[in-house]
Design an enzyme around this catalytic site. Sequence first.
Site, short mmCIF file in Angstrom:
data_model
loop_
_atom_site.label_atom_id
_atom_site.label_comp_id
_atom_site.label_asym_id
_atom_site.label_seq_id
_atom_site.Cartn_x
_atom_site.Cartn_y
_atom_site.Cartn_z
N GLU A 122 1.11 -1.32 0.15
CA GLU A 122 0.40 -0.12 0.00
C GLU A 122 1.27 1.28 -0.25
OE1 GLU A 122 -2.91 0.11 3.16
OE2 GLU A 122 -3.97 -1.88 1.84
N GLU A 278 -6.98 -8.09 -0.23
CA GLU A 278 -7.36 -7.64 0.39
C GLU A 278 -9.08 -7.25 0.90
OE1 GLU A 278 -4.86 -5.12 3.25
OE2 GLU A 278 -3.08 -5.98 2.32
C1 GLA Z 1 -4.50 -2.14 4.60
C2 GLA Z 1 -2.94 -3.13 5.24
C3 GLA Z 1 -3.27 -3.97 5.80
C4 GLA Z 1 -4.12 -3.94 6.40
C5 GLA Z 1 -5.23 -3.90 6.59
C6 GLA Z 1 -6.06 -3.47 7.71
O1 GLA Z 1 -4.93 -2.95 3.66
O2 GLA Z 1 -2.07 -3.91 3.76
O3 GLA Z 1 -2.14 -4.57 6.55
O4 GLA Z 1 -3.91 -3.01 7.94
O5 GLA Z 1 -4.73 -2.57 5.79
O6 GLA Z 1 -7.86 -2.91 7.54
#
Ligand code: GLA
Length: 638
Positions: A122, A278
Site C-alpha cells: 500500500e 485484501e
Molecule cells: C491495509 C494493510 C494491511 C492492514 C489492513 C487493515 O490494507 O495492507 O496490512 O493493515 O489495511 O484493514
Amino acid sequence: MALMREAGVTMVSLGIFSWANVEARPGEYDFGWFDRVMDRLADNDVAVCLATMTASPPPWLAKLAPETLPRGADGTVLWPGGRQHYCPSSPVYREHAGRLVDRLAARYAGHPALALWHIGNEYGCHVSACYCDVSAAAFQDWLRARYGGVDGLNEAWSTAFWSQRYDDFDEVLPPRVNPAFANPAQQLDFQRFSSDALLDCFLMEKEIVRRHTPDVPVTTNLLSVWKPVDFFAWASHQDVISHDSYPDPHDPAAHVEAAYNYDLMRSLGGGAPWLLMEQAPSAVNWRDRNAPKGPGRMRLWSYQAIARGSDSVLYFQWRQSRGGAERFHSAMVPHAGTSSRTFREVSALGAELAGLPELLGSRVEAEAALVLDWSSWWALETDSHPATDLRQQEANLAHYRPLWESRITTDVVHPAADLSAYKLVVVPNLYLVDEATAANLVAYVRGGGHLVVSFFSGIVDECDRIHLGGYPAPFRELLGLHVEEFWPLAHDGEVPLALTDGHTATGTLWSEWLTVEGAEPLATFTGGELAGRPAITRHPHGDGVAYYLATRPDPTTMGLLLRRFAAEAAVPPVLPTAPAGVEATVRRAEDGSRYLFLLNHNPFAVTVPVPAGARDVRTGSAPEPEVAARGVVIARLG
Ligand code: GLA
C-alpha cells in the site's frame, strides 16, 4: 494448514511486515522460521504471494540513520513505533531495503510456493510525501530533469508573480508551511514528484526480484482510489493489478464506491482480470465505529469484486493477533476460533469459489467510461480557486452513482487513453488538460463519440496556467459555448433549473455565466443572478455529440440526464427493468460464453427478470426470479 484446507485457501500473501523479524540487526539475516512457513505452504499446495517486507523498516534503521525518517510539511518528524516511517527518497532506506529484497529473492527463487511478488505494501498509505532536506534535494533533481534549466522552471511556475523567481534549482523547496498560498505549480509538481518517488522505490525492488525470478509476476496492492499515488503512472509496471478494498458496512452506499474502485482496477489493467488482494472478513479496526459485515455481506461483496473483473478473493488477515495495533481487526480465524460465523462464512465461500473455475480470465463488458486524471485531481484541489470544496472524488461519484444505479457498466480511464471503444464518455470537472489530452477528447467526439463534460473542465494547462481564449478554451468549439464567469453557490446553496422538457430541478455547488455559440440549451437557470441563462447544453460536433453541465444537478436529475445521454449514445443498461439496489454486470470468456452477475444489495428479497435461456452456473438450471436478500446469481447467458 489444516484450517487453511478447511477454508479453501489456495494463496496467501506472506511476510508483509516481517523485516525486523528476518533482519534483527543490520546485515544479520535469519530466514529459518520463514523457510518453514514457505515449505509448509508448498507441501499443502498453497501458493504464496511473497511480500518484499520493506513496507516498514526495523527500529534499528532509525537509530542508525535518523535521516531516513520522513518529515511533514511543517517539519514534524514521523517517528518509528507505527509503520511506514521511511522517507521514500532516502538513499539509505533504499540501500537497506534493496539488500533485503536481494537476499529474499535469491533465497526463494525457484521455491515451489512462490507464485507472485508483492512489492512493498500500500504505497503512500500513511506517508505519501516527505518534506525533509533529502526529499528537497531529490525534488530539485526531479525538476532539473523535467525543465532542463531554471528559466524553464520559472516559466512553468509563473514565478514572476509574488517575487518567486529562482536563480538556481538549489533554492527550490518542497511546498513547506508558508505564510500564504504556495505557488500552485509548485504544489502540483511536488505531488507528481512524491508519487514518482514512491514509484522509484517500487521499481528499485521490482528490478531486483526480476533479476532473480524473471518468470514470477510482480504486483503491489493499490489502495482504494488514492490521491497521492497516480495509479495510471503505476499501472504499466504491474504484471497484474491488485487492490485492497475496505468498504464500510455502516455506509449504505459503500458498495457503489467499491464498484467505482473495481471499475478503476479493471481499467488500469486494460480490462484484464485483477486481484482482490485484501478485504476484511468482517470488521476493520481503524474507523471511528467499526461495523462487522452482517451475515451474507462478505460473500456478496466478494462476488461484487468478481462481477467487476476480479479473479481472486483474498483477505487481511488469516489469524487475529492477540496484541499489536490490529488486534481488533477481523480475521478469517478470529479470536473466537473456528466455531465462529466468520470462519464458517469464509470457508463456505472458499468451497463455492473452487466450483467456479470457468469464470477465470473472462472480461467485463463496458461501453461507457468515466475519466480520471491524477494531475487534474491534484490541481483541482489546490487552494485559491473560485471554490475550494470542489472535490474530485465527490465529483466523480456524483456522475458514477447514477450510472451504477442504471446498471450501465463504466470503465474508469485516463482522458488521454484510446477512447474509441466507448460510446459514452463522462468527464467530471476535469480542471487540467494538456494539449494532447484536450485533442484526444475532441477527436473522440469528432469520430462519433458522445461526451458529457461538467463545469470547470479544460481550464488550465499542465502547469496550472489558464488556457486563454474564453473558458474552457480547449473545448470551446467542441462544446459550442464559452464561460465568462464562474459563479460558485453559497455553502449549501441551490439554484433552480428548468429543463426544456418541463422537468424542474436544482443545481448545487456551482453555476456559470455561459454564452452559447451553437450549443442548444437543454436547461436554463430559473432563479438568482443567472436566471434565464443556459445551464445544460448539447452540441453536435463532427460525427458525435458533446453535452455540458454548468452546475451539478440534483442526483435524480443527474440520473435522468445520464440515462438520456446513454440512450442517445446507444448504451443499453444491463437488465433495464431490475429493481433498485440490484447490481448487474456481464463477464465474457474468451470462448464467447457470457456470464450475468446479479447482486442484490437490498436487505430483502427481490424479483429480477432474468433473461430467457440463462442457466445458473452452479445448478445448470434456469435461475429462480426471486433473489434473496444479499443474494447472488451467476448465470451463463443463452
Ligand atoms: C491495509 C494493510 C494491511 C492492514 C489492513 C487493515 O490494507 O495492507 O496490512 O493493515 O489495511 O484493514
